[in-house]
Design a protein around this motif. Structure first.
Motif, PDB file in Angstrom:
ATOM      1  N   LYS A  36      41.028  31.248  33.225  1.00 16.30           N
ATOM      2  CA  LYS A  36      41.425  30.096  33.605  1.00 16.30           C
ATOM      3  C   LYS A  36      41.511  30.845  35.590  1.00 16.30           C
ATOM      4  O   LYS A  36      41.051  29.924  36.471  1.00 16.30           O
ATOM      5  CB  LYS A  36      42.657  29.988  33.713  1.00 16.30           C
ATOM      6  CG  LYS A  36      43.234  28.937  34.430  1.00 16.30           C
ATOM      7  CD  LYS A  36      44.533  28.245  34.059  1.00 16.30           C
ATOM      8  CE  LYS A  36      45.103  26.522  33.825  1.00 16.30           C
ATOM      9  NZ  LYS A  36      46.706  26.652  33.073  1.00 16.30           N
ATOM     10  N   ALA A  37      41.796  32.131  35.791  1.00 14.86           N
ATOM     11  CA  ALA A  37      42.312  32.398  37.038  1.00 14.86           C
ATOM     12  C   ALA A  37      41.154  32.852  37.883  1.00 14.86           C
ATOM     13  O   ALA A  37      40.645  32.764  39.100  1.00 14.86           O
ATOM     14  CB  ALA A  37      42.921  33.959  37.272  1.00 14.86           C
ATOM     15  N   GLN A  38      39.937  33.460  37.448  1.00  9.88           N
ATOM     16  CA  GLN A  38      38.861  33.615  37.807  1.00  9.88           C
ATOM     17  C   GLN A  38      38.009  31.740  38.160  1.00  9.88           C
ATOM     18  O   GLN A  38      37.413  32.109  39.497  1.00  9.88           O
ATOM     19  CB  GLN A  38      37.608  33.161  36.590  1.00  9.88           C
ATOM     20  CG  GLN A  38      38.165  35.558  36.877  1.00  9.88           C
ATOM     21  CD  GLN A  38      36.387  35.834  35.272  1.00  9.88           C
ATOM     22  OE1 GLN A  38      36.682  35.388  34.628  1.00  9.88           O
ATOM     23  NE2 GLN A  38      35.901  36.535  35.347  1.00  9.88           N
ATOM     24  N   ILE A  39      38.600  31.158  37.638  1.00  8.32           N
ATOM     25  CA  ILE A  39      37.854  29.247  37.854  1.00  8.32           C
ATOM     26  C   ILE A  39      38.537  29.234  39.228  1.00  8.32           C
ATOM     27  O   ILE A  39      38.193  28.880  40.478  1.00  8.32           O
ATOM     28  CB  ILE A  39      38.281  28.331  37.109  1.00  8.32           C
ATOM     29  CG1 ILE A  39      37.145  28.599  35.869  1.00  8.32           C
ATOM     30  CG2 ILE A  39      37.601  27.022  38.139  1.00  8.32           C
ATOM     31  CD1 ILE A  39      37.118  28.224  34.892  1.00  8.32           C
ATOM     32  N   PRO A  61      49.122  44.518  29.369  1.00  7.63           N
ATOM     33  CA  PRO A  61      49.550  45.574  30.948  1.00  7.63           C
ATOM     34  C   PRO A  61      48.000  46.123  31.394  1.00  7.63           C
ATOM     35  O   PRO A  61      47.853  46.507  32.263  1.00  7.63           O
ATOM     36  CB  PRO A  61      50.380  46.264  31.184  1.00  7.63           C
ATOM     37  CG  PRO A  61      51.387  45.376  29.501  1.00  7.63           C
ATOM     38  CD  PRO A  61      49.957  45.001  28.740  1.00  7.63           C
ATOM     39  N   LYS A  62      47.153  46.096  30.198  1.00  7.89           N
ATOM     40  CA  LYS A  62      46.249  47.398  30.546  1.00  7.89           C
ATOM     41  C   LYS A  62      44.803  46.612  30.812  1.00  7.89           C
ATOM     42  O   LYS A  62      43.474  46.850  30.665  1.00  7.89           O
ATOM     43  CB  LYS A  62      45.809  47.636  29.178  1.00  7.89           C
ATOM     44  CG  LYS A  62      46.655  49.400  29.043  1.00  7.89           C
ATOM     45  CD  LYS A  62      46.729  50.153  28.007  1.00  7.89           C
ATOM     46  CE  LYS A  62      47.478  51.596  28.623  1.00  7.89           C
ATOM     47  NZ  LYS A  62      47.124  52.300  26.881  1.00  7.89           N
ATOM     48  N   HIS A  63      44.773  45.141  30.800  1.00  8.40           N
ATOM     49  CA  HIS A  63      44.072  44.091  31.427  1.00  8.40           C
ATOM     50  C   HIS A  63      43.707  43.546  32.885  1.00  8.40           C
ATOM     51  O   HIS A  63      44.462  44.060  33.925  1.00  8.40           O
ATOM     52  CB  HIS A  63      44.096  42.901  31.754  1.00  8.40           C
ATOM     53  CG  HIS A  63      42.970  41.746  31.685  1.00  8.40           C
ATOM     54  ND1 HIS A  63      41.906  41.525  32.275  1.00  8.40           N
ATOM     55  CD2 HIS A  63      42.163  41.432  30.365  1.00  8.40           C
ATOM     56  CE1 HIS A  63      41.071  40.831  31.773  1.00  8.40           C
ATOM     57  NE2 HIS A  63      41.377  40.463  30.356  1.00  8.40           N
ATOM     58  N   THR A  64      42.609  45.717  33.006  1.00  9.20           N
ATOM     59  CA  THR A  64      42.294  46.298  34.191  1.00  9.20           C
ATOM     60  C   THR A  64      41.285  45.099  34.942  1.00  9.20           C
ATOM     61  O   THR A  64      41.179  44.655  36.156  1.00  9.20           O
ATOM     62  CB  THR A  64      41.183  47.586  34.025  1.00  9.20           C
ATOM     63  OG1 THR A  64      39.837  46.533  33.277  1.00  9.20           O
ATOM     64  CG2 THR A  64      41.536  48.184  33.703  1.00  9.20           C
ATOM     65  N   ALA A  65      40.675  43.752  34.985  1.00  4.61           N
ATOM     66  CA  ALA A  65      40.011  43.329  35.250  1.00  4.61           C
ATOM     67  C   ALA A  65      40.512  42.923  35.983  1.00  4.61           C
ATOM     68  O   ALA A  65      40.110  41.680  37.072  1.00  4.61           O
ATOM     69  CB  ALA A  65      38.455  41.848  34.430  1.00  4.61           C
ATOM     70  N   ALA A  66      41.776  41.881  34.944  1.00  5.32           N
ATOM     71  CA  ALA A  66      42.527  41.204  35.731  1.00  5.32           C
ATOM     72  C   ALA A  66      43.460  41.730  37.428  1.00  5.32           C
ATOM     73  O   ALA A  66      43.295  41.176  38.271  1.00  5.32           O
ATOM     74  CB  ALA A  66      44.164  40.799  34.627  1.00  5.32           C
ATOM     75  N   LEU A  67      43.806  42.982  37.363  1.00  6.38           N
ATOM     76  CA  LEU A  67      44.263  44.138  38.301  1.00  6.38           C
ATOM     77  C   LEU A  67      43.383  44.111  39.519  1.00  6.38           C
ATOM     78  O   LEU A  67      43.866  43.837  40.640  1.00  6.38           O
ATOM     79  CB  LEU A  67      44.836  45.605  37.494  1.00  6.38           C
ATOM     80  CG  LEU A  67      45.760  45.425  36.050  1.00  6.38           C
ATOM     81  CD1 LEU A  67      45.956  47.128  36.084  1.00  6.38           C
ATOM     82  CD2 LEU A  67      46.991  45.193  37.301  1.00  6.38           C
ATOM     83  N   ASN A  68      42.313  44.183  39.241  1.00  6.07           N
ATOM     84  CA  ASN A  68      41.103  44.599  40.023  1.00  6.07           C
ATOM     85  C   ASN A  68      41.005  42.852  40.783  1.00  6.07           C
ATOM     86  O   ASN A  68      40.542  42.710  42.034  1.00  6.07           O
ATOM     87  CB  ASN A  68      39.503  44.607  39.737  1.00  6.07           C
ATOM     88  CG  ASN A  68      39.268  46.270  38.930  1.00  6.07           C
ATOM     89  OD1 ASN A  68      40.751  46.727  39.651  1.00  6.07           O
ATOM     90  ND2 ASN A  68      39.077  46.526  38.267  1.00  6.07           N
ATOM     91  N   LEU A  92      42.623  52.127  38.203  1.00  2.43           N
ATOM     92  CA  LEU A  92      42.091  53.208  37.918  1.00  2.43           C
ATOM     93  C   LEU A  92      42.873  54.258  36.510  1.00  2.43           C
ATOM     94  O   LEU A  92      42.546  55.086  35.896  1.00  2.43           O
ATOM     95  CB  LEU A  92      41.907  54.067  39.242  1.00  2.43           C
ATOM     96  CG  LEU A  92      41.375  52.650  40.033  1.00  2.43           C
ATOM     97  CD1 LEU A  92      41.082  53.986  41.338  1.00  2.43           C
ATOM     98  CD2 LEU A  92      39.169  53.290  38.962  1.00  2.43           C
ATOM     99  N   ALA A  93      44.328  54.203  37.036  1.00  7.54           N
ATOM    100  CA  ALA A  93      44.871  54.505  36.426  1.00  7.54           C
ATOM    101  C   ALA A  93      44.660  54.175  34.991  1.00  7.54           C
ATOM    102  O   ALA A  93      44.498  55.431  33.669  1.00  7.54           O
ATOM    103  CB  ALA A  93      46.463  54.768  36.117  1.00  7.54           C
ATOM    104  N   ILE A  94      44.582  53.267  34.179  1.00  6.98           N
ATOM    105  CA  ILE A  94      43.479  53.049  33.075  1.00  6.98           C
ATOM    106  C   ILE A  94      42.178  53.363  32.105  1.00  6.98           C
ATOM    107  O   ILE A  94      42.317  53.688  31.448  1.00  6.98           O
ATOM    108  CB  ILE A  94      44.150  51.181  32.863  1.00  6.98           C
ATOM    109  CG1 ILE A  94      45.911  50.622  32.808  1.00  6.98           C
ATOM    110  CG2 ILE A  94      43.844  50.619  31.133  1.00  6.98           C
ATOM    111  CD1 ILE A  94      45.379  49.168  33.243  1.00  6.98           C
ATOM    112  N   ASP A  95      41.383  52.741  33.454  1.00  6.53           N
ATOM    113  CA  ASP A  95      39.784  53.722  33.523  1.00  6.53           C
ATOM    114  C   ASP A  95      39.271  54.487  35.011  1.00  6.53           C
ATOM    115  O   ASP A  95      39.651  52.856  35.994  1.00  6.53           O
ATOM    116  CB  ASP A  95      39.299  51.783  32.936  1.00  6.53           C
ATOM    117  CG  ASP A  95      37.549  52.799  32.808  1.00  6.53           C
ATOM    118  OD1 ASP A  95      37.109  53.630  32.993  1.00  6.53           O
ATOM    119  OD2 ASP A  95      37.094  51.149  32.821  1.00  6.53           O
ATOM    120  N   ASP A  96      38.906  55.230  34.484  1.00  9.27           N
ATOM    121  CA  ASP A  96      39.139  55.907  35.935  1.00  9.27           C
ATOM    122  C   ASP A  96      37.691  55.978  36.437  1.00  9.27           C
ATOM    123  O   ASP A  96      36.728  56.102  37.025  1.00  9.27           O
ATOM    124  CB  ASP A  96      39.042  57.279  35.440  1.00  9.27           C
ATOM    125  CG  ASP A  96      39.284  58.580  37.754  1.00  9.27           C
ATOM    126  OD1 ASP A  96      40.043  57.728  38.082  1.00  9.27           O
ATOM    127  OD2 ASP A  96      38.038  58.953  37.483  1.00  9.27           O
TER     128      ASP A  96
END
Length: 308
Positions: A36-39, A61-68, A92-96
């Motif tokens: 929904k946010a992407q749209i 809280p670890k949804h990196t795509a949302a953070l990006n 990056l702290a979740i996935d470097d």
């Protein structure tokens, strides 16, 4: 078994099943709100996109795509670099292993003049096989800022090496267009070459000369100011830019461009005391300023240079 015990057991199993199903439903909810946010983002509904992205992070809280995506919105649409950097670093702290994110973070650290952090992130971009040309380009700029020009030159050379085939083809196409007097086509090809390789000196120089021919001095100056950030010790680029600054006569800021021409010429003679063209231009500048002592001084310097 009594009905009471049966009901207790039934509710116990329902509760257990519900608890085990929560992560699954949570993931589905996070995915729903993220889509929904992407749209909303695509339709420039940034306030609503942010709200839904925040919902995603509450669920996961670890949804990196949302953070990006949050970082992108705060950076590009709210011009809030602090918040953007926070979200990128959290991701990056979740996935470097996110090379493109490292590149964006590197650029943000450059903005905040935290050059060592910027170098680390650009280096990771390259190591993780991300946007190597862009990372090498920004490393060249950073090392030039730090006066480590030899290291900067290595990264500029890497940009040229990685893009050689594509840029050579575009430069040839631009030259062919000029042979047919198709300046617009040539400008488009040189500009395309710079999009592929922002360290392509030949494209910068050729593009600036075309703008100069069209009397678009402001555009020519802008092009070479970008070039000289990559090649600060290139005397040909410096002198071309100095001439443009001297020729440019805007309604405002004329003094700025005169001073810029002087600074560029003095930088050239510091690197090469036998660069006679620089003395000649300094003579012309001070003649325009009616500064007779300095005008005479650079006339003498020019004559001595020619004799040598």
């Amino acid at each position: 078994m009594s009905i009471q015990k049966f009901l207790m057991m039934f509710f116990l199993w329902v509760t257990i099943a519900f608890l085990f199903s929560l992560p699954m439903y949570a993931d589905e909810d996070a995915s729903y709100y993220f889509k929904k946010a992407q749209i909303q983002y695509q339709h420039q509904m940034y306030i609503y996109a942010v709200e839904n992205l925040e919902r995603v992070l509450i669920i996961n809280p670890k949804h990196t795509a949302a953070l990006n995506l949050l970082a992108t919105i705060y950076l590009n649409h709210y011009n809030n670099r602090v918040r953007a950097l926070q979200f990128y670093n959290q991701s990056l702290a979740i996935d470097d292993n996110q090379p493109d994110v490292h590149c964006e973070v590197g650029k943000l650290y450059v903005y905040f003049s935290e050059y060592n952090h910027a170098i680390d992130h650009f280096t990771k971009t390259i190591a993780q096989q991300g946007k190597a040309v862009e990372a090498h380009y920004h490393l060249a700029l950073v090392y030039n800022t730090l006066k480590q020009c030899d290291t900067a030159a290595v990264h500029a050379d890497e940009c040229n090496r990685l893009t050689k085939n594509d840029t050579d083809m575009l430069l040839t196409m631009a030259d062919d267009a000029l042979q047919k007097n198709e300046k617009g086509v040539a400008i488009a090809q040189y500009s395309r070459a710079l999009q592929i390789n922002p360290a392509c000196k030949a494209a910068y120089h050729a593009l600036a000369l075309l703008y100069r021919q069209d009397n678009s001095l402001a555009n020519a100056i802008e092009v070479l100011e970008q070039c000289i950030k990559v090649y600060p010790h290139d005397n040909t680029i410096a002198m071309t830019l100095a001439h443009l600054c001297f020729e440019y006569k805007p309604a405002k800021r004329r003094k700025y461009y005169i001073d810029r021409a002087i600074t560029l010429c003095k930088g050239v003679v510091e690197r090469d005391p036998l660069h006679c063209e620089a003395y000649s231009l300094l003579y012309d500048v001070y003649k325009t300023l009616h500064d007779v002592p300095l005008m005479d001084n650079y006339a003498e310097e020019y004559n001595r240079c020619c004799e040598k």
